[in-house]
Motif scaffolding. Structure first.
Motif, mmCIF file in Angstrom:
data_model
loop_
_atom_site.group_PDB
_atom_site.id
_atom_site.type_symbol
_atom_site.label_atom_id
_atom_site.label_comp_id
_atom_site.label_asym_id
_atom_site.label_seq_id
_atom_site.Cartn_x
_atom_site.Cartn_y
_atom_site.Cartn_z
ATOM 1 N N LEU A 15 26.752 17.634 -47.962
ATOM 2 C CA LEU A 15 25.481 17.842 -48.651
ATOM 3 C C LEU A 15 24.316 17.455 -47.743
ATOM 4 C CD1 LEU A 15 23.994 18.569 -51.284
ATOM 5 C CD2 LEU A 15 24.265 16.188 -51.973
ATOM 6 N N TYR A 16 24.479 16.360 -47.005
ATOM 7 C CA TYR A 16 23.459 15.913 -46.051
ATOM 8 C C TYR A 16 23.223 16.981 -44.981
ATOM 9 C CZ TYR A 16 21.322 13.087 -42.335
ATOM 10 O OH TYR A 16 20.505 12.610 -41.351
ATOM 11 N N ALA A 17 24.290 17.520 -44.434
ATOM 12 C CA ALA A 17 24.168 18.558 -43.410
ATOM 13 C C ALA A 17 23.491 19.809 -43.973
ATOM 14 C CB ALA A 17 25.537 18.908 -42.845
ATOM 15 N N ASN A 18 23.838 20.174 -45.193
ATOM 16 C CA ASN A 18 23.220 21.346 -45.820
ATOM 17 C C ASN A 18 21.734 21.116 -46.087
ATOM 18 O OD1 ASN A 18 25.574 22.850 -45.786
ATOM 19 N ND2 ASN A 18 26.192 22.187 -47.836
ATOM 20 N N MET A 19 21.390 19.889 -46.491
ATOM 21 C CA MET A 19 19.981 19.562 -46.729
ATOM 22 C C MET A 19 19.187 19.635 -45.418
ATOM 23 S SD MET A 19 19.115 18.823 -49.932
ATOM 24 C CE MET A 19 17.758 17.663 -49.877
ATOM 25 N N LEU A 20 19.756 19.113 -44.342
ATOM 26 C CA LEU A 20 19.070 19.182 -43.051
ATOM 27 C C LEU A 20 18.916 20.623 -42.592
ATOM 28 C CD1 LEU A 20 20.487 16.197 -40.979
ATOM 29 C CD2 LEU A 20 18.183 16.481 -41.884
ATOM 30 N N ARG A 21 19.953 21.416 -42.772
ATOM 31 C CA ARG A 21 19.899 22.823 -42.379
ATOM 32 C C ARG A 21 18.817 23.556 -43.170
ATOM 33 N NH1 ARG A 21 24.821 24.003 -43.500
ATOM 34 N NH2 ARG A 21 25.605 23.119 -41.561
ATOM 35 N N ALA A 22 18.756 23.308 -44.466
ATOM 36 C CA ALA A 22 17.741 23.949 -45.297
ATOM 37 C C ALA A 22 16.342 23.449 -44.923
ATOM 38 C CB ALA A 22 18.017 23.681 -46.769
ATOM 39 N N SER A 23 16.229 22.172 -44.574
ATOM 40 C CA SER A 23 14.933 21.613 -44.179
ATOM 41 C C SER A 23 14.445 22.238 -42.885
ATOM 42 C CB SER A 23 15.044 20.097 -43.991
ATOM 43 O OG SER A 23 15.376 19.473 -45.205
ATOM 44 N N ARG A 24 15.342 22.521 -41.989
ATOM 45 C CA ARG A 24 14.972 23.099 -40.697
ATOM 46 C C ARG A 24 14.703 24.600 -40.775
ATOM 47 N NH1 ARG A 24 19.456 19.438 -38.219
ATOM 48 N NH2 ARG A 24 18.215 17.615 -37.695
ATOM 49 N N PHE A 84 10.317 17.682 -44.682
ATOM 50 C CA PHE A 84 11.593 17.740 -45.389
ATOM 51 C C PHE A 84 12.738 17.137 -44.584
ATOM 52 C CE2 PHE A 84 9.432 21.050 -47.971
ATOM 53 C CZ PHE A 84 9.518 20.369 -49.181
ATOM 54 N N VAL A 85 12.689 17.237 -43.268
ATOM 55 C CA VAL A 85 13.709 16.582 -42.443
ATOM 56 C C VAL A 85 13.590 15.064 -42.591
ATOM 57 C CG1 VAL A 85 14.411 16.120 -40.061
ATOM 58 C CG2 VAL A 85 14.019 18.461 -40.807
ATOM 59 N N ARG A 86 12.355 14.535 -42.493
ATOM 60 C CA ARG A 86 12.151 13.082 -42.659
ATOM 61 C C ARG A 86 12.561 12.620 -44.044
ATOM 62 N NH1 ARG A 86 7.068 14.046 -40.563
ATOM 63 N NH2 ARG A 86 6.195 13.668 -42.628
ATOM 64 N N ARG A 87 12.200 13.399 -45.058
ATOM 65 C CA ARG A 87 12.513 13.034 -46.436
ATOM 66 C C ARG A 87 14.018 13.022 -46.686
ATOM 67 N NH1 ARG A 87 12.664 16.197 -51.389
ATOM 68 N NH2 ARG A 87 12.261 14.813 -53.132
ATOM 69 N N THR A 88 14.707 14.008 -46.143
ATOM 70 C CA THR A 88 16.165 14.079 -46.290
ATOM 71 C C THR A 88 16.824 12.878 -45.635
ATOM 72 O OG1 THR A 88 16.138 16.487 -46.385
ATOM 73 C CG2 THR A 88 18.217 15.448 -45.752
ATOM 74 N N LYS A 89 16.422 12.567 -44.426
ATOM 75 C CA LYS A 89 17.022 11.433 -43.719
ATOM 76 C C LYS A 89 16.773 10.125 -44.450
ATOM 77 C CE LYS A 89 17.007 13.435 -39.104
ATOM 78 N NZ LYS A 89 16.471 13.344 -37.740
#
Length: 98
Positions: A15-24, A35-40
């Motif tokens: 889920l973390y990887a998918n969130m980062l991918r979607a953020s990018r 969104f990358v900062r928020r996800t992390k």
């Protein structure tokens, strides 16, 4: 009371990887960085959590956020604006510079 089975660590990482991918996927630099900062930071907060109910709630809420993030990224790609100066790539070197 119903026993709550927490999501596996593998599914949380996925889920973390998918969130980062979607953020990018955002074409806008500011949205992408936010969104990358928020996800992390969100996943960093839950990193040491052991309560199964809280992990399950986090996973379900974040999965819903992922769907919204994907849709927002698509819309942002459709209506992306100008590239910012910080996004410009370095000019490629000429053959004579070697």
């Amino acid at each position: 009371m119903v026993a709550v089975t927490p999501p596996s660590s593998r599914s949380i990482l996925q889920l973390y990887a998918n969130m980062l991918r979607a953020s990018r996927s955002f074409s806008s630099y500011n949205f992408r960085q936010y969104f990358v900062r928020r996800t992390k930071s969100t996943f960093r907060e839950i990193q040491n959590e052991t309560d199964p109910a809280r992990l399950s709630t986090f996973y379900n809420d974040t999965a819903k956020e992922l769907a919204v993030l994907k849709r927002s990224g698509i819309v942002n790609q459709l209506y992306g604006g100008w590239r910012l100066v910080v996004e410009k790539q370095k000019p490629s070197r000429d053959r004579g510079d070697t």
